[in-house]
Design an enzyme around this catalytic site. Structure first.
Site, short mmCIF file in Angstrom:
data_model
loop_
_atom_site.label_atom_id
_atom_site.label_comp_id
_atom_site.label_asym_id
_atom_site.label_seq_id
_atom_site.Cartn_x
_atom_site.Cartn_y
_atom_site.Cartn_z
CB SER A 215 -2.71 -29.92 17.26
OG SER A 215 -2.95 -29.56 18.61
CG HIS B 155 -0.49 -33.69 17.97
ND1 HIS B 155 0.67 -34.44 18.05
CD2 HIS B 155 -0.32 -32.62 18.77
CE1 HIS B 155 1.52 -33.82 18.87
NE2 HIS B 155 0.95 -32.73 19.32
CG ASP C 47 -0.82 -30.53 21.74
OD1 ASP C 47 -1.39 -29.90 20.82
OD2 ASP C 47 0.28 -31.09 21.61
CG MET D 43 -0.29 -28.90 27.41
SD MET D 43 -0.45 -27.22 26.78
CE MET D 43 -0.12 -27.48 25.04
CG HIS E 162 3.08 -33.52 22.43
ND1 HIS E 162 3.17 -32.26 21.87
CD2 HIS E 162 4.20 -33.65 23.20
CE1 HIS E 162 4.29 -31.67 22.28
NE2 HIS E 162 4.92 -32.48 23.08
CG MET F 14 3.95 -30.96 26.03
SD MET F 14 3.13 -29.74 25.01
CE MET F 14 1.67 -30.68 24.54
CG MET G 238 8.60 -29.77 21.19
SD MET G 238 6.90 -30.05 20.64
CE MET G 238 6.17 -28.42 20.76
CG PHE H 221 0.63 -21.17 25.30
CD1 PHE H 221 1.84 -21.05 25.95
CD2 PHE H 221 -0.54 -21.04 26.03
CE1 PHE H 221 1.91 -20.80 27.31
CE2 PHE H 221 -0.49 -20.78 27.39
CZ PHE H 221 0.73 -20.66 28.05
N GLY I 189 -0.70 -21.55 18.14
CA GLY I 189 -0.71 -20.22 17.55
C GLY I 189 0.60 -19.47 17.63
CG ASP J 79 3.63 -30.16 18.00
OD1 ASP J 79 3.47 -30.72 19.10
OD2 ASP J 79 2.81 -29.38 17.49
N GLY K 165 3.69 -24.03 15.02
CA GLY K 165 3.86 -23.04 13.95
C GLY K 165 3.94 -23.64 12.56
C1 DX5 Z 1 2.26 -26.82 21.62
C2 DX5 Z 1 1.65 -28.09 21.10
C3 DX5 Z 1 1.30 -28.05 19.64
C4 DX5 Z 1 0.30 -26.97 19.26
C5 DX5 Z 1 0.39 -26.70 17.78
O1 DX5 Z 1 2.84 -27.02 22.85
O2 DX5 Z 1 2.49 -29.19 21.35
O3 DX5 Z 1 0.83 -29.32 19.22
O4 DX5 Z 1 -0.98 -27.35 19.60
O5 DX5 Z 1 -0.44 -25.63 17.45
P1 DX5 Z 1 -0.09 -24.65 16.24
O6 DX5 Z 1 -0.05 -25.50 14.99
O7 DX5 Z 1 -1.24 -23.68 16.23
O8 DX5 Z 1 1.22 -24.01 16.53
ZN ZN Z 2 1.86 -31.10 20.38
#
Ligand code: DX5
Ligand code: ZN
Length: 226
Positions: free
Chosen positions: A13, A38, A40, A42, A71, A73, A142, A148, A150, A180, A182
């Site tokens: 990502s 990937h 993200d 937002m 992705h 969001m 998810m 976010f 981390g 996706d 953690g």
């Molecule tokens: C969160 C995102 C994830 C995120 C994953 O809303 O959709 O793709 O970037 O990041 P890590 O792998 O650090 O949890």
């Molecule tokens: Zn994502």
């Protein structure tokens, strides 16, 4: 174009990437064997954060011909199908919580030449996907609440991944089962054992400064789990 095959996919990502070193860090991740990238997206409304638009897809498309996994969001994701397809996205995944006409949007995504994915928040029932399982190329479970990078993997996700895998088997649906949030060397094995085959990872790949090594380690963890 992405083909619906078996096997494992690692999708770094770019949310966790040092944007000042985008090209270099992407090259390192691909060198380590990353299968997809990937992205993200937002909008500050569906989730309390703002990230990238179609311009990030266009930039990454210049760096690789590997599949780009967008992705979304965002609320009303239907407004972004055309610009993301035009920018070179391969997979367009949106949240059913963010739009009214899910089945119509899935068809519109495929008509525009992208694979159609649906992403479910941890609190969203799997039945949302069950209604349209025949229209899906990808189902994203998810494993954190979106917004976010981390965050820590939600252990309760394993049971939901198992049910999603069973849904795919029962309907003989040819789709990618993606997770996706953690995903790390410590959590990827349990997600895979639950039935996932496509793994998004941000911080586990870009936080240490050696993306190539970290992509290889995630794949190795999958291989030892099989
Ligand atoms: C969160 C995102 C994830 C995120 C994953 O809303 O959709 O793709 O970037 O990041 P890590 O792998 O650090 O949890
Ligand atoms: Zn994502």
């Amino acid at each position: 174009m992405t083909s619906l095959t078996n096997g494992i996919r690692i999708a770094p990502s770019v949310l966790a990437i040092d944007l000042a070193r985008l090209a270099d860090q992407v090259a390192r991740a691909l060198e380590g064997g990353a299968d997809w990238l990937h992205v993200d997206v937002m909008d500050g409304r569906f989730v309390p954060n703002i990230t990238f638009g179609a311009n990030m897809i266009a930039a990454l498309r210049k760096l690789t011909d590997k599949p780009i996994d967008a992705h979304l969001m965002v609320v009303e994701p239907e407004h972004y199908i055309e610009p993301f397809a035009a920018a070179g996205a391969s997979v367009f995944t949106f949240h059913p919580e963010a739009t009214v006409h899910v089945q119509r949007q899935l068809e519109a995504v495929k008509r525009r030449g992208m694979l159609a994915g649906l992403a479910l928040n941890p609190g969203t029932p799997l039945t949302y996907a069950e209604e349209v399982v025949g229209d899906l190329d990808l189902l994203l479970i998810m494993t954190v609440n979106p917004g976010f990078g981390g965050q820590s993997y939600l252990p309760a996700s394993n049971e939901k991944i198992q049910r999603a895998h069973a849904l795919r088997t029962t309907h003989n649906a040819r789709l990618f089962l993606e997770v996706d949030g953690g995903i790390t060397a410590q959590t990827i094995g349990e997600a895979q054992q639950a039935g996932a085959d496509t793994f998004v990872a941000g911080n586990a790949i870009f936080a240490s400064g050696d993306p190539a090594r970290d992509v290889r380690e995630l794949r190795r963890r999958c291989m030892v789990t099989v």
